[in-house]
Scaffold this active site. Sequence first.
Site, PDB file in Angstrom:
ATOM      1  N   ASP A  23      -4.269  -6.150   5.175  1.00 30.57           N
ATOM      2  CA  ASP A  23      -5.330  -6.947   5.804  1.00 30.57           C
ATOM      3  C   ASP A  23      -5.367  -8.371   5.248  1.00 30.57           C
ATOM      4  OD1 ASP A  23      -6.261  -4.961   7.525  1.00 30.57           O
ATOM      5  OD2 ASP A  23      -7.346  -3.985   5.893  1.00 30.57           O
ATOM      6  N   LYS A  29     -10.845  -2.862  19.326  1.00 33.39           N
ATOM      7  CA  LYS A  29      -9.424  -3.205  19.497  1.00 33.39           C
ATOM      8  C   LYS A  29      -8.896  -2.800  20.867  1.00 33.39           C
ATOM      9  CE  LYS A  29      -8.588  -3.139  14.529  1.00 33.39           C
ATOM     10  NZ  LYS A  29      -7.560  -3.202  13.501  1.00 33.39           N
ATOM     11  N   PHE A  62      -4.485   3.712  14.745  1.00 30.32           N
ATOM     12  CA  PHE A  62      -4.757   4.677  13.681  1.00 30.32           C
ATOM     13  C   PHE A  62      -5.882   4.122  12.819  1.00 30.32           C
ATOM     14  CE2 PHE A  62      -1.610   8.157  13.162  1.00 30.32           C
ATOM     15  CZ  PHE A  62      -0.960   7.983  14.367  1.00 30.32           C
ATOM     16  N   ASN A  86       0.844  -1.200   0.000  1.00 34.77           N
ATOM     17  CA  ASN A  86       0.000   0.000   0.000  1.00 34.77           C
ATOM     18  C   ASN A  86       0.878   1.249   0.000  1.00 34.77           C
ATOM     19  OD1 ASN A  86       0.591   0.787   2.820  1.00 34.77           O
ATOM     20  ND2 ASN A  86      -0.372  -1.197   3.236  1.00 34.77           N
ATOM     21  N   LYS A 142     -13.729   1.191  16.093  1.00 37.31           N
ATOM     22  CA  LYS A 142     -12.431   0.503  16.107  1.00 37.31           C
ATOM     23  C   LYS A 142     -11.807   0.565  17.490  1.00 37.31           C
ATOM     24  CE  LYS A 142     -10.894   0.710  12.100  1.00 37.31           C
ATOM     25  NZ  LYS A 142     -10.367   1.226  10.850  1.00 37.31           N
ATOM     26  N   LYS A 165       8.863 -17.468 -10.209  1.00 39.84           N
ATOM     27  CA  LYS A 165       8.127 -16.316 -10.735  1.00 39.84           C
ATOM     28  C   LYS A 165       6.914 -16.793 -11.552  1.00 39.84           C
ATOM     29  CE  LYS A 165       8.571 -12.342 -13.692  1.00 39.84           C
ATOM     30  NZ  LYS A 165       9.236 -11.790 -14.854  1.00 39.84           N
TER      31      LYS A 165
HETATM   32  O1  C5P Z   1      -9.066  -2.293  11.060  1.00 38.07           O
HETATM   33  P1  C5P Z   1      -8.092  -1.366  10.453  1.00 38.07           P
HETATM   34  O2  C5P Z   1      -7.070  -2.040   9.579  1.00 38.07           O
HETATM   35  O3  C5P Z   1      -8.685  -0.174   9.775  1.00 38.07           O
HETATM   36  O4  C5P Z   1      -7.326  -0.779  11.732  1.00 38.07           O
HETATM   37  C1  C5P Z   1      -6.261   0.107  11.607  1.00 38.07           C
HETATM   38  C2  C5P Z   1      -5.407  -0.014  12.828  1.00 38.07           C
HETATM   39  O5  C5P Z   1      -5.136  -1.386  13.114  1.00 38.07           O
HETATM   40  C3  C5P Z   1      -4.053   0.624  12.663  1.00 38.07           C
HETATM   41  O6  C5P Z   1      -3.626   1.107  13.894  1.00 38.07           O
HETATM   42  C4  C5P Z   1      -3.190  -0.544  12.176  1.00 38.07           C
HETATM   43  O7  C5P Z   1      -1.824  -0.326  12.496  1.00 38.07           O
HETATM   44  C5  C5P Z   1      -3.766  -1.710  12.933  1.00 38.07           C
HETATM   45  N1  C5P Z   1      -3.707  -2.985  12.226  1.00 38.07           N
HETATM   46  C6  C5P Z   1      -2.917  -4.016  12.719  1.00 38.07           C
HETATM   47  N2  C5P Z   1      -2.879  -5.232  12.100  1.00 38.07           N
HETATM   48  C7  C5P Z   1      -3.634  -5.453  11.001  1.00 38.07           C
HETATM   49  C8  C5P Z   1      -4.453  -4.444  10.494  1.00 38.07           C
HETATM   50  C9  C5P Z   1      -4.460  -3.213  11.128  1.00 38.07           C
HETATM   51  O8  C5P Z   1      -2.200  -3.807  13.721  1.00 38.07           O
HETATM   52  N3  C5P Z   1      -3.573  -6.624  10.415  1.00 38.07           N
END
Ligand code: C5P
Length: 419
Positions: free
Chosen positions: A289, A351, A333, A220, A347, A299
């Site tokens: 994600d 979390k 974040f 990303n 969130k 490859k």
């Molecule tokens: O659920 P989302 O991806 O939008 O959440 C964002 C937050 O979760 C950010 O703080 C990101 O660093 C953390 N995050 C994480 N591990 C993941 C996905 C997101 O720690 N696999």
Amino acid sequence: MPKTDSSRLIVLGVSGGIAAYKAAELVRLLTDRGYQVQVVMTKAAQRFIGALTFASLSGRKVITDLFEDNTSPTGESAIEHIAVAQQADLLLIAPATADVIAKFTHGLADDFLTTMHLAYDGPIVIAPAMNSNMWAHPATQENIAQLRARGATIIDPDAGELACGMVGPGRLAEPERIANAAERALLAESPGARDLASETVLVTAGPTCEPLDPVRFLSNRSSGRMGYALAEEARSRGARVILVSGPVVLAPPRDCELVSVETAAQMHQAVLDHLSDATVFVSVAAVADYRPRTVAALKLKKQTASLTLELEPTPDILQEVGRLKGNRTIVGFAAETNDVVEYARAKLTAKNCDLIVANPVGADAAGTGFGSSQNQGWLVERSGEAVALPPMAKREMASRILDRVAELRRKVESSVTAR
Ligand code: C5P
């Protein structure tokens, strides 16, 4: 006893340039933030803006001349530059012309400002403004490098259309940015500046890269700048900092323990490896994600038919740290294109965070967010309250976030000692 904001004195040197008018706004911003401002104008500055403007805004007589005080009705002495130098908590020059920069570099002392500069030994912040060729000239750049090496903070000029009609770097930075840098320089001098000295801050930053085959990956647009700014700011406030970083092109922050990773799985492991040391966890990384379910050993060959990738979820690192929270302070974040604050609140609960920094991304956030040096958004609290963070430098935003973290840590510590 440390001075309070209302007793801290900023000497603002205004030198001659078309940008001198912007210094008036700067005085207003600094006095609004509770600082005393003593304006000193060079002769050339007085041709661009009247001393009365600054006197009205600062509530203090403006100093315009090295020798005027002999006849001053207020009776100040001719060695006022020494007295001002002793009282000042910060020397801020905005705008700083090429001439003042050269005089500071070489120690000339032919007016009040340059004389006071030699008599002063505190922090210095310089906001240059000049024509782009003058700025780019090796003489100016060498002077700037020398002032930096002596510890001065230089606020690089903005690029844009200049009064002379040229387009390029040389425009005085916006007053807000200058005020923020001045405030930071003052903060760095104060005992409160080490308000995270007893903390270990674990930060994740940057993107993750999820391989498809030996040469391709899914990733990303995260540059890592926000996470690196947080790591640097936490370190400058005295914390031990462990920075778990995905692949970025940034220089490693000074005095931080850097753990470089590529994938979400590696980041997950690195965070778990260091979590027991951490009292604060700040999850800035844009963790992928999903990752490809299988990684090809060789490859992948181009084919005429379409290619379908099967993706599987990655571990949610922040969620797991939330489960293992204990007495830690956790900051997440959330970058969203819509309903930013609402999603952030959800969130935060899901979390188990103490704070979520909610950033708008996409069309509404032009010039801020991913890849930019600026950021904006909201600081969302457990109470649901959302404090707006207007567009600002990422380092400045890091400082705002850590101000709140430091407050939350004080609460945790007092509740632990009360038990
Ligand atoms: O659920 P989302 O991806 O939008 O959440 C964002 C937050 O979760 C950010 O703080 C990101 O660093 C953390 N995050 C994480 N591990 C993941 C996905 C997101 O720690 N696999």
